[in-house]
Design an enzyme around this catalytic site. Structure first.
Site, short mmCIF file in Angstrom:
data_model
loop_
_atom_site.label_atom_id
_atom_site.label_comp_id
_atom_site.label_asym_id
_atom_site.label_seq_id
_atom_site.Cartn_x
_atom_site.Cartn_y
_atom_site.Cartn_z
N CYS A 299 0.83 -1.20 0.00
CA CYS A 299 0.00 0.00 0.00
C CYS A 299 0.86 1.24 0.00
O CYS A 299 1.87 1.33 0.70
CB CYS A 299 -0.93 -0.01 1.21
SG CYS A 299 -2.02 1.42 1.28
N CYS A 306 6.00 8.23 14.27
CA CYS A 306 5.49 9.40 15.00
C CYS A 306 3.97 9.52 14.84
O CYS A 306 3.34 10.37 15.47
CB CYS A 306 6.17 10.67 14.53
SG CYS A 306 5.68 11.22 12.88
#
Length: 528
Positions: A299, A306
Site C-alpha cells: 500500500c 510518530c
C-alpha cells in the site's frame, strides 16, 4: 635499521608449497639478501632534507647554466617553466632551437651592446611614475626596459606579497620577460629584509612545488623531507621517516589500485555513499518528524512511527482513510514504475560494494594485527637463540614477516581495484560483458591463489615455534621460506595478469605502480 627490512633470497625460481624440504640452497639466503639490499640502496630515489634543497636545486641549475652559458636567474626561469625537468629543457633545445626555447619561457639573453649606454648623470623620464631622475637611479632588465629604482622596488614588493615571486615579469606594457632575481633580491632587502627572506624561500621551494619529479613527504606531522625520483612518476616510495606513499598522488601506497580508483574508493568508504544511496532509494522522509521511513507493504499509504500518515509516491502528508484508488485529503497521480527499477539497482550495488569492502577491511585489519606481531617475533627469536639450537641465523623469521606484510597490503588493495575494474560503469564503453567476465575470472583466480598462501604464511608465523623441538623448528623454517618464496611469485603473477590480461588493449590509460619484490623504493639521502 629495521630488522624486518631485509628479504629472503630471490633467485627467480618458483617453489611449490609442497617442496618445503627442497630448500638447502637457501642456506646462504641471508648473505644474498644483504647483497640485494645493498643494490637497492643504490636507487635513484633520493630524500631531500631542508638542509640540502639548495644543493639539489644547484645541481640542476648548474647543468643548464653550463650547457647554455646562462646566468643563474635565466636558468631558473627556464627550469621553472619546464617544471625543473632538465631533460625536457634539453629536448626542447634540440627540437625547437635556442630562440624558441627562450621565447616560450620568457627568457631574454641580453647583449651588453644592446643595453642603453646613456650617460649616468643624464636625466631620464621614468614611464611608470613620470618622474625625471638621473639615469644612475634607473635599472635596466634583460629585455632592455628601464625604470626608476623606486618603481622597481614597489613592483617587486607587490609581486612577492601576491605570491608571484617565482616569475616576476618586467613592468613594461606587453613585456613578459622575467626579471633578474639578483636585482629583485638587492632592492627588496633594502626596503624589507623579512620580505627578501620570503623571496629566497619561494625560490627554494619552487624546486619542490614546481618540480614534477619531487614531492613533499605526506607524513603527519610533517618530517620536513621531500622525495626526488629520476625515472618513473608512477611508483611507490618510502621516505627516510618510514612513510610509504604513491609518488603520483601523494596518498598512501595503494598499488595495484590506480590513483583514480583509490581516490574513488576512499571517498566511497568515507562518505558511505552506498548506504546513503540505499536510504535515498528505499526510504522517504516523514513530512512531520523528517525521519527516514521504509515501506514494508504494497500500500502506498504509509505511517511513520510518530503517527503521521503520508503518501509513499510523493511524500506528501495525507489523512488516514483510503480506498483502492484514493487517499483522503490527497492526490498525486499515478505510481512511478521507475521507483521499482531504482530499488533493484540499489540492492545489487549495495551487495556488490559490501562484498568488496568487507574483504578489503578484513585484510587491512589483518595487516594492522600482523604488523604488531613484529615485537612478538623478536621475542621468539630471543628464546630460540637462548636454546642454542644448531640454527644460528633467524632472519628467515624477519624475512617471512616482511613478505607477509607486503603481500597482505597488495591483497587488500586488489579488492578496490576489482570493484572498479569489473563494474558495469567503469570502462563500460570499452569492454563487453563477456570480455569483462573473462578478465574478472582470470584476475580472481590469481587473487584467490595469493589469498590462500598469504593466510598459510600468516598461520605459520603465528605458531609458537620457539617452543618446538629442533626438528620441528627446522620444519617451520623451511615452510616459512617456501611460502615466502611462493607468495612473492604469486604477487608478481597478479601484477603480470593486470598488465598483460586486464589492461591489455584498453584505450584508456590506467597507470599502476609496478610490483617491487623488495617493497616501496627506499629513498637515500642526497649528499649535501
Amino acid at each position: 635499521m629495521d630488522p624486518y627490512d631485509s628479504d629472503y633470497c630471490d633467485d627467480g625460481d618458483y617453489c611449490d608449497e609442497d617442496d618445503y624440504y627442497e630448500f638447502d640452497h637457501h642456506d646462504d639466503c641471508d648473505r644474498r639478501a644483504d647483497v640485494a639490499l645493498t643494490s637497492r640502496n643504490g636507487s635513484s630515489c633520493k630524500v631531500i632534507t631542508k638542509e640540502c634543497v639548495s644543493t639539489a636545486q644547484r645541481e640542476d641549475l648548474q647543468r643548464v647554466m653550463d650547457l647554455l652559458s646562462l646566468r643563474e636567474h635565466q636558468a631558473r626561469t627556464l627550469l621553472i617553466h619546464h617544471r625543473w625537468d632538465v631533460d625536457k629543457v634539453f629536448q626542447v633545445l634540440v627540437e625547437n632551437g635556442k630562440d624558441r626555447l627562450y621565447n616560450e619561457a620568457c627568457v631574454m639573453v641580453s647583449n651588453d651592446s644592446n643595453v642603453s649606454s646613456k650617460n649616468r648623470s643624464s636625466i631620464v623620464l621614468c614611464e611608470i611614475c613620470l618622474e625625471e631622475v638621473p639615469f644612475y637611479k634607473m635599472t635596466t632588465m634583460d629585455c632592455g626596459h628601464y625604470f626608476c629604482n623606486t618603481c622597481w622596488t614597489e613592483h617587486f614588493v607587490v609581486k612577492i606579497n601576491e605570491g608571484q615571486s617565482r616569475r616576476i615579469s618586467c613592468m613594461a606594457s606587453r613585456c613578459s620577460v622575467v626579471c633578474d632575481e639578483d636585482k629583485i633580491r638587492n632592492y627588496v632587502s633594502k626596503k624589507d629584509p623579512k620580505l627578501a627572506e620570503k623571496f629566497e624561500r619561494y625560490l627554494l621551494e619552487s624546486y619542490i612545488e614546481d618540480n614534477k619529479r619531487v614531492k613533499w613527504c605526506p607524513s603527519v606531522p610533517h618530517c620536513g623531507n621531500a622525495i626526488r625520483v629520476e625515472d618513473d612518476e608512477y611508483c611507490e616510495v618510502e621516505c627516510a621517516c618510514g612513510v610509504q606513499f604513491c609518488f603520483s598522488c601523494s596518498s598512501e601506497a595503494h598499488s595495484p589500485c590506480s590513483c583514480q580508483m583509490w581516490e574513488l574508493w576512499s571517498k566511497k568508504c568515507q562518505d558511505e555513499s552506498e548506504t546513503c544511496n540505499w536510504i535515498t532509494v528505499n526510504t522517504k522522509t516523514c513530512p512531520k518528524c523528517h525521519k527516514p521511513v521504509e515501506k514494508n507493504g504494497g500500500c502506498n499509504l504509509v505511517r511513520c512511527i510518530c503517527g503521521q500518515p503520508f503518501c509513499w509516491l510523493c511524500g506528501g502528508a495525507t489523512g488516514i482513510q483510503h480506498t483502492w484508488d484514493s487517499i483522503a485529503n490527497h492526490t498525486c497521480g499515478r505510481f512511478n514504475e521507475e521507483q521499482i527499477a531504482n530499488t533493484k539497482r540499489a540492492k545489487i550495488e549495495i551487495v556488490r560494494y559490501s562484498h568488496y569492502h568487507s574483504r578489503f577491511k578484513a585484510h587491512t585489519d589483518s595487516l594492522k594485527a600482523e604488523i604488531i606481531m613484529k615485537e612478538k617475533l623478536e621475542r621468539k627469536i630471543v628464546k630460540m637463540e637462548a636454546r642454542e639450537l644448531e640454527i644460528k641465523d633467524y632472519d628467515w623469521v624477519r624475512n617471512g614477516a616482511k613478505r607477509l606484510f607486503r603481500s597482505r597490503r597488495i591483497l587488500s588493495y586488489s579488492y578496490p581495484f576489482a570493484f572498479y575494474m569489473f563494474s558495469d560503469t567503469f570502462l563500460s564503453d570499452e569492454l563487453t560483458n563477456l570480455e569483462r567476465n573473462i578478465k574478472q575470472n582470470l584476475f580472481e583466480d590469481q587473487q584467490q591463489q595469493l589469498e590462500g598462501h598469504v593466510e598459510k604464511l600468516s598461520h605459520f608465523l603465528e605458531q609458537e615455534f620457539e617452543e618446538f623441538s629442533e626438528d620441528k623448528v627446522m620444519d617451520s623454517r623451511m615452510r616459512i621460506i617456501a611460502l615466502s618464496k611462493v607468495t612473492d611469485a604469486l604477487c608478481k603473477n597478479l601484477y603480470d595478469c593486470i598488465d598483460n590480461e586486464i589492461l591489455l588493449h584498453l584505450r584508456t590509460t590506467i597507470n599502476i605502480a609496478p610490483y617491487r619484490s623488495m617493497g616501496a623504493d627506499k629513498a637515500v639521502e642526497l649528499d649535501k
